[in-house]
Design a protein around this motif. Sequence first.
Motif, PDB file in Angstrom:
ATOM      1  N   ALA A 156      58.501  35.587  48.895  1.00  0.00           N
ATOM      2  CA  ALA A 156      59.642  36.068  48.104  1.00  0.00           C
ATOM      3  C   ALA A 156      60.483  37.011  48.951  1.00  0.00           C
ATOM      4  CB  ALA A 156      59.147  36.783  46.849  1.00  0.00           C
ATOM      5  N   GLY A 157      61.791  36.939  48.753  1.00  0.00           N
ATOM      6  CA  GLY A 157      62.701  37.830  49.450  1.00  0.00           C
ATOM      7  C   GLY A 157      62.769  37.566  50.946  1.00  0.00           C
ATOM      8  N   SER A 199      63.195  29.520  49.128  1.00  0.00           N
ATOM      9  CA  SER A 199      63.650  29.468  47.736  1.00  0.00           C
ATOM     10  C   SER A 199      65.174  29.602  47.739  1.00  0.00           C
ATOM     11  CB  SER A 199      63.038  30.620  46.938  1.00  0.00           C
ATOM     12  OG  SER A 199      63.563  31.868  47.391  1.00  0.00           O
ATOM     13  N   LEU A 200      65.790  29.298  46.634  1.00  0.00           N
ATOM     14  CA  LEU A 200      67.241  29.457  46.517  1.00  0.00           C
ATOM     15  C   LEU A 200      67.631  30.914  46.745  1.00  0.00           C
ATOM     16  CD1 LEU A 200      70.054  28.378  45.923  1.00  0.00           C
ATOM     17  CD2 LEU A 200      69.554  28.650  43.472  1.00  0.00           C
ATOM     18  N   GLU A 201      66.857  31.830  46.199  1.00  0.00           N
ATOM     19  CA  GLU A 201      67.136  33.261  46.389  1.00  0.00           C
ATOM     20  C   GLU A 201      67.091  33.628  47.879  1.00  0.00           C
ATOM     21  OE1 GLU A 201      64.998  37.557  46.193  1.00  0.00           O
ATOM     22  OE2 GLU A 201      63.866  35.727  45.807  1.00  0.00           O
ATOM     23  N   GLN A 202      66.094  33.147  48.584  1.00  0.00           N
ATOM     24  CA  GLN A 202      65.988  33.443  50.013  1.00  0.00           C
ATOM     25  C   GLN A 202      67.149  32.839  50.789  1.00  0.00           C
ATOM     26  OE1 GLN A 202      61.986  31.866  50.307  1.00  0.00           O
ATOM     27  NE2 GLN A 202      61.221  33.884  50.950  1.00  0.00           N
ATOM     28  N   GLU A 210      70.168  32.180  49.665  1.00  0.00           N
ATOM     29  CA  GLU A 210      71.369  32.965  49.359  1.00  0.00           C
ATOM     30  C   GLU A 210      71.385  34.264  50.157  1.00  0.00           C
ATOM     31  OE1 GLU A 210      71.010  33.172  45.088  1.00  0.00           O
ATOM     32  OE2 GLU A 210      72.296  31.402  44.814  1.00  0.00           O
ATOM     33  N   LYS A 211      70.253  34.958  50.221  1.00  0.00           N
ATOM     34  CA  LYS A 211      70.176  36.212  50.993  1.00  0.00           C
ATOM     35  C   LYS A 211      70.391  35.958  52.482  1.00  0.00           C
ATOM     36  CE  LYS A 211      67.412  38.968  47.870  1.00  0.00           C
ATOM     37  NZ  LYS A 211      66.191  39.726  47.642  1.00  0.00           N
ATOM     38  N   GLN A 213      74.027  35.438  53.150  1.00  0.00           N
ATOM     39  CA  GLN A 213      74.767  36.700  53.055  1.00  0.00           C
ATOM     40  C   GLN A 213      74.656  37.522  54.325  1.00  0.00           C
ATOM     41  OE1 GLN A 213      73.208  38.646  49.574  1.00  0.00           O
ATOM     42  NE2 GLN A 213      74.175  37.168  48.178  1.00  0.00           N
TER      43      GLN A 213
END
Length: 185
Positions: free
Chosen positions: A140-141, A171-174, A176-177, A180
Amino acid sequence: TARVLSYEFQMPNRTLTIDGHQVPRFMYGTAWKEDETQRLVELALQQGFRAIDTANQRKHYHEAGVGLAVKNAIAKGLVVRDDLFLQTKFTFQPGQDHRLPYDPKASITDQVQQSFASSLEHLGVERIDSYVLHGPSHRAGLSSLDREAWQAMEAIHDGRQTRFLGVSNVSLEQLEKLCQMARVR
């Protein structure tokens, strides 16, 4: 007895054009082939594959076997280097076994550079078409280790030793980060 099926891909476009470079839509994956890697990659090249995916992760890949297959295919006149799209990956230490392609005590930046240099040697080439972060350092992250690895990969890209950078097992969150914070997306 085993029966070998022969077919031709029926796709209007086998490649995508990204930043003026042709990128194959399909790659031959080389994980878990072990001692059969060289033979199977040679067979894949004979059957028309021109994109090969591997990793500098001896736990699951035999990158040097890919390099021998590429060398043989070029020597036989089956392909020229510019016909091939070679993709390999940097893998953090938890995804490796004891056969590390870098010094485990080195900084992440140095590990990425050492792994990349080892990949060039294994594959017998002067550039890698696509260099991929095999996965973030945690499930995560993103951590400072991920940022450092990506920045080291960007430096390799800046040096024109690879055309593309990528990431897998995210993951999608990773993702996206990463987008960025990345200078090279």
